[in-house]
Design a protein around this motif. Sequence first.
Motif, PDB file in Angstrom:
ATOM      1  N   PRO A  90      32.122  28.538  33.807  1.00  0.00           N
ATOM      2  CA  PRO A  90      33.251  27.738  34.007  1.00  0.00           C
ATOM      3  C   PRO A  90      34.414  28.547  34.632  1.00  0.00           C
ATOM      4  CG  PRO A  90      32.445  27.299  31.566  1.00  0.00           C
ATOM      5  CD  PRO A  90      31.526  28.488  31.940  1.00  0.00           C
ATOM      6  N   LEU A  91      34.324  30.066  34.369  1.00  0.00           N
ATOM      7  CA  LEU A  91      35.196  30.978  35.088  1.00  0.00           C
ATOM      8  C   LEU A  91      35.161  30.645  36.528  1.00  0.00           C
ATOM      9  CD1 LEU A  91      35.147  33.714  32.673  1.00  0.00           C
ATOM     10  CD2 LEU A  91      36.983  32.097  32.734  1.00  0.00           C
ATOM     11  N   TYR A  92      33.959  30.155  37.137  1.00  0.00           N
ATOM     12  CA  TYR A  92      33.769  30.181  38.569  1.00  0.00           C
ATOM     13  C   TYR A  92      34.590  28.732  39.224  1.00  0.00           C
ATOM     14  CZ  TYR A  92      31.467  34.387  38.905  1.00  0.00           C
ATOM     15  OH  TYR A  92      31.011  35.732  38.717  1.00  0.00           O
ATOM     16  N   SER A  93      35.293  27.960  38.518  1.00  0.00           N
ATOM     17  CA  SER A  93      35.735  26.980  38.691  1.00  0.00           C
ATOM     18  C   SER A  93      36.826  27.397  39.425  1.00  0.00           C
ATOM     19  CB  SER A  93      36.397  25.825  37.689  1.00  0.00           C
ATOM     20  OG  SER A  93      36.898  26.410  36.628  1.00  0.00           O
ATOM     21  N   LEU A  94      37.410  26.578  40.588  1.00  0.00           N
ATOM     22  CA  LEU A  94      38.532  26.920  41.592  1.00  0.00           C
ATOM     23  C   LEU A  94      40.016  26.831  40.498  1.00  0.00           C
ATOM     24  CD1 LEU A  94      37.406  25.544  44.861  1.00  0.00           C
ATOM     25  CD2 LEU A  94      37.807  27.860  44.372  1.00  0.00           C
ATOM     26  N   PRO A  95      40.688  27.652  40.561  1.00  0.00           N
ATOM     27  CA  PRO A  95      42.179  27.659  40.039  1.00  0.00           C
ATOM     28  C   PRO A  95      42.966  26.588  40.505  1.00  0.00           C
ATOM     29  CG  PRO A  95      42.025  29.518  41.086  1.00  0.00           C
ATOM     30  CD  PRO A  95      40.575  28.840  41.284  1.00  0.00           C
ATOM     31  N   LYS A  96      43.729  26.110  39.998  1.00  0.00           N
ATOM     32  CA  LYS A  96      44.901  24.826  40.539  1.00  0.00           C
ATOM     33  C   LYS A  96      46.262  25.761  40.539  1.00  0.00           C
ATOM     34  CE  LYS A  96      42.859  20.583  38.869  1.00  0.00           C
ATOM     35  NZ  LYS A  96      42.000  21.185  37.517  1.00  0.00           N
ATOM     36  N   ILE A 158      32.707  41.352  43.607  1.00  0.00           N
ATOM     37  CA  ILE A 158      31.924  40.124  42.963  1.00  0.00           C
ATOM     38  C   ILE A 158      31.486  40.885  41.530  1.00  0.00           C
ATOM     39  CG2 ILE A 158      29.581  39.031  42.697  1.00  0.00           C
ATOM     40  CD1 ILE A 158      29.888  39.148  45.861  1.00  0.00           C
ATOM     41  N   PHE A 159      31.167  42.210  41.399  1.00  0.00           N
ATOM     42  CA  PHE A 159      30.182  42.407  40.041  1.00  0.00           C
ATOM     43  C   PHE A 159      31.407  43.156  39.146  1.00  0.00           C
ATOM     44  CE2 PHE A 159      26.893  42.030  43.113  1.00  0.00           C
ATOM     45  CZ  PHE A 159      25.851  41.270  42.122  1.00  0.00           C
ATOM     46  N   GLU A 160      32.499  43.958  39.658  1.00  0.00           N
ATOM     47  CA  GLU A 160      33.377  44.460  38.584  1.00  0.00           C
ATOM     48  C   GLU A 160      34.220  43.410  38.263  1.00  0.00           C
ATOM     49  OE1 GLU A 160      35.771  47.383  40.507  1.00  0.00           O
ATOM     50  OE2 GLU A 160      34.052  48.796  40.918  1.00  0.00           O
ATOM     51  N   GLU A 161      34.244  42.378  38.823  1.00  0.00           N
ATOM     52  CA  GLU A 161      35.267  41.235  38.354  1.00  0.00           C
ATOM     53  C   GLU A 161      34.410  40.427  37.182  1.00  0.00           C
ATOM     54  OE1 GLU A 161      38.370  40.669  38.648  1.00  0.00           O
ATOM     55  OE2 GLU A 161      38.498  42.518  39.818  1.00  0.00           O
ATOM     56  N   VAL A 162      33.215  40.167  37.401  1.00  0.00           N
ATOM     57  CA  VAL A 162      32.541  39.462  36.336  1.00  0.00           C
ATOM     58  C   VAL A 162      32.209  40.292  35.188  1.00  0.00           C
ATOM     59  CG1 VAL A 162      30.174  39.566  37.102  1.00  0.00           C
ATOM     60  CG2 VAL A 162      30.712  37.590  35.791  1.00  0.00           C
ATOM     61  N   ALA A 163      31.957  41.580  35.310  1.00  0.00           N
ATOM     62  CA  ALA A 163      31.855  42.404  34.286  1.00  0.00           C
ATOM     63  C   ALA A 163      33.085  42.592  33.490  1.00  0.00           C
ATOM     64  CB  ALA A 163      31.387  43.876  34.736  1.00  0.00           C
ATOM     65  N   PHE A 164      34.174  43.024  33.965  1.00  0.00           N
ATOM     66  CA  PHE A 164      35.443  43.269  33.296  1.00  0.00           C
ATOM     67  C   PHE A 164      36.466  42.220  32.876  1.00  0.00           C
ATOM     68  CE2 PHE A 164      33.982  47.268  34.847  1.00  0.00           C
ATOM     69  CZ  PHE A 164      34.402  48.104  33.723  1.00  0.00           C
ATOM     70  N   ARG A 165      36.607  41.146  34.049  1.00  0.00           N
ATOM     71  CA  ARG A 165      37.399  40.020  33.733  1.00  0.00           C
ATOM     72  C   ARG A 165      36.616  38.878  33.196  1.00  0.00           C
ATOM     73  NH1 ARG A 165      40.030  44.104  35.448  1.00  0.00           N
ATOM     74  NH2 ARG A 165      39.267  44.064  37.541  1.00  0.00           N
ATOM     75  N   GLY A 166      35.428  38.972  33.318  1.00  0.00           N
ATOM     76  CA  GLY A 166      34.345  37.853  32.794  1.00  0.00           C
ATOM     77  C   GLY A 166      33.750  38.351  31.365  1.00  0.00           C
ATOM     78  N   PHE A 167      32.737  39.009  31.449  1.00  0.00           N
ATOM     79  CA  PHE A 167      32.004  39.300  30.259  1.00  0.00           C
ATOM     80  C   PHE A 167      32.891  40.170  29.136  1.00  0.00           C
ATOM     81  CE2 PHE A 167      29.475  42.551  27.757  1.00  0.00           C
ATOM     82  CZ  PHE A 167      28.807  41.642  27.086  1.00  0.00           C
ATOM     83  N   LEU A 168      33.342  41.327  29.597  1.00  0.00           N
ATOM     84  CA  LEU A 168      34.268  42.064  28.791  1.00  0.00           C
ATOM     85  C   LEU A 168      35.489  41.141  28.171  1.00  0.00           C
ATOM     86  CD1 LEU A 168      34.303  44.982  27.489  1.00  0.00           C
ATOM     87  CD2 LEU A 168      35.849  45.572  29.453  1.00  0.00           C
ATOM     88  N   PHE A 169      36.024  40.480  28.911  1.00  0.00           N
ATOM     89  CA  PHE A 169      37.326  39.913  28.617  1.00  0.00           C
ATOM     90  C   PHE A 169      36.953  38.865  27.591  1.00  0.00           C
ATOM     91  CE2 PHE A 169      40.947  37.143  28.902  1.00  0.00           C
ATOM     92  CZ  PHE A 169      41.841  37.660  29.495  1.00  0.00           C
ATOM     93  N   ASN A 170      35.666  38.174  27.849  1.00  0.00           N
ATOM     94  CA  ASN A 170      35.519  37.052  26.952  1.00  0.00           C
ATOM     95  C   ASN A 170      35.071  37.606  25.536  1.00  0.00           C
ATOM     96  OD1 ASN A 170      35.588  35.133  28.615  1.00  0.00           O
ATOM     97  ND2 ASN A 170      33.492  34.826  29.115  1.00  0.00           N
ATOM     98  N   TYR A 211      45.761  39.613  33.734  1.00  0.00           N
ATOM     99  CA  TYR A 211      46.734  38.429  33.458  1.00  0.00           C
ATOM    100  C   TYR A 211      46.392  37.072  34.264  1.00  0.00           C
ATOM    101  CZ  TYR A 211      50.797  35.696  34.043  1.00  0.00           C
ATOM    102  OH  TYR A 211      51.644  34.616  33.697  1.00  0.00           O
ATOM    103  N   LEU A 212      46.174  37.379  35.431  1.00  0.00           N
ATOM    104  CA  LEU A 212      45.667  36.152  36.360  1.00  0.00           C
ATOM    105  C   LEU A 212      44.389  35.649  35.818  1.00  0.00           C
ATOM    106  CD1 LEU A 212      46.219  37.640  39.950  1.00  0.00           C
ATOM    107  CD2 LEU A 212      47.510  35.861  38.651  1.00  0.00           C
ATOM    108  N   ARG A 213      43.411  36.248  35.261  1.00  0.00           N
ATOM    109  CA  ARG A 213      42.016  35.828  34.612  1.00  0.00           C
ATOM    110  C   ARG A 213      42.737  34.839  33.607  1.00  0.00           C
ATOM    111  NH1 ARG A 213      39.989  34.210  30.895  1.00  0.00           N
ATOM    112  NH2 ARG A 213      37.719  34.787  30.125  1.00  0.00           N
ATOM    113  N   HIS A 214      43.636  35.501  32.685  1.00  0.00           N
ATOM    114  CA  HIS A 214      43.784  34.510  31.483  1.00  0.00           C
ATOM    115  C   HIS A 214      44.939  33.283  31.963  1.00  0.00           C
ATOM    116  CE1 HIS A 214      46.209  33.267  28.052  1.00  0.00           C
ATOM    117  NE2 HIS A 214      47.253  33.734  28.494  1.00  0.00           N
ATOM    118  N   ARG A 215      45.845  33.511  32.912  1.00  0.00           N
ATOM    119  CA  ARG A 215      46.782  32.441  33.278  1.00  0.00           C
ATOM    120  C   ARG A 215      46.002  31.307  34.011  1.00  0.00           C
ATOM    121  NH1 ARG A 215      49.920  28.932  34.643  1.00  0.00           N
ATOM    122  NH2 ARG A 215      52.246  29.497  35.651  1.00  0.00           N
TER     123      ARG A 215
END
Lengths: 246, 168
Positions: A90-96, A158-170, A211-215
């Motif tokens: 779901p984190l790959y949905s486009l932000p509004k 691609i990969f650092e974002e999904v690793a840190f702001r995706g997996f680790l963040f979750n 912050y942007l990942r959360h917001r």
Amino acid sequence: MTCHSCTQPINASSNYCAHCGTSISLRKRQTRSEGLNLIIVFYIVELVFLTIVHLIYNDHTSLTTEIAIESVSAALVLIFVFFDIKNIVPLYSLPKLRPLEWIGVLWAPFITGFSVYYGIEWMNAVLFDESTNYYATYVEYNNPFLLAFVFIAILPAIFEEVAFRGFLFNQLERITSVRITILLTAFLFALVHFSFISILWIFPFGLLLGYLRHRYQSLWLGMIIHFVHNLIIVSLDYYYFDPLFY
Amino acid sequence: MEELTMQQPVCSQCETVLTTETKFCTHCGYPELGSEKEQSQFHAKRVMANQQHEVNTKRIASAQKTLYWMSGIFLVFGLFYFFRTEDISILITNAILSILYLLLAFWTKEKPFATLLSALLLYLTVIAINAVVDPMSLLSGIIMKVIFLSLLIKGLYSASQSTSMRTI
């Protein structure tokens, strides 16, 4: 919210299910332990991989070795993503975003890119008497800019974002508050770069991306900023590249 | 006119207001309408939970002490290597690590989970960076490393089990 044991509805403020007496907080604590196990294993795997990479990487590392290293790195990230796939997709949905917010997001990497390039380059030259040119690493191959573009601008975004702001963040969000999650992901993102001086800019950069990942509950903004930031660094390296020094 | 007051049932353990059809208190889990066996099981579980809470508090406290020790050791090693090799960069790095661990130790009471996770992963990173510079460094002081790591891990898991979200 329902009880995981008897499926009866429960109040969000309840500590126990009124029907079967199952402890809700115990379930929460078990979830936290699972999240913590994943965080520690993820970080140790990343550290072991990075240590091996740093030990085998040198100025004469071939393109094949570099492709192999990047492939293993991507595969490791994907294995961890697989454990949390239903929360990461779901984190790959486009932000509004409003138009003004888009302008802010698109401007951010220009500010960070130029200030980091000139600020850190200057600090490295003054403090450690060294200078790094990422473009120069690929200059002996055909299409060096294309290689630098793929390895430095596209893959990390691609990969650092999904690793840190995706997996680790979750995983961290399962255990602790959002504020601490953003702080810790930025801190760990800075640490894995293995560069003391880089912590000065990677930590605040990680705070912005977290912050942007959360917001906006999306990885796209982090990916765009990370990509443009790294592209600026590579482009400036290309612009200032002097073949006489290499 | 006679005034009728309906008295709502409350939990005999924590005095939380209960609804008539519920068997368990939603606040403390006491089986108010349960059997005697279920009620004694509740008390046994509560004693165990209190003991676990005490163990967790002690583990967090010893992890905090570990952070103070680590702060001191980083500084002493920094000074030692500086006087031996006259390399100022090692002294600066160790001094910064020492300050970081001191700050983490101060902050442990307030946010044990965040500080202990940062301290553990920072320490693992320091070990990894040293291994890049000299792979044999992995073995030096191995007993001390294992002790520090186990105390930090125990403290960290105890902190993650806290019932209050405020502290983690």
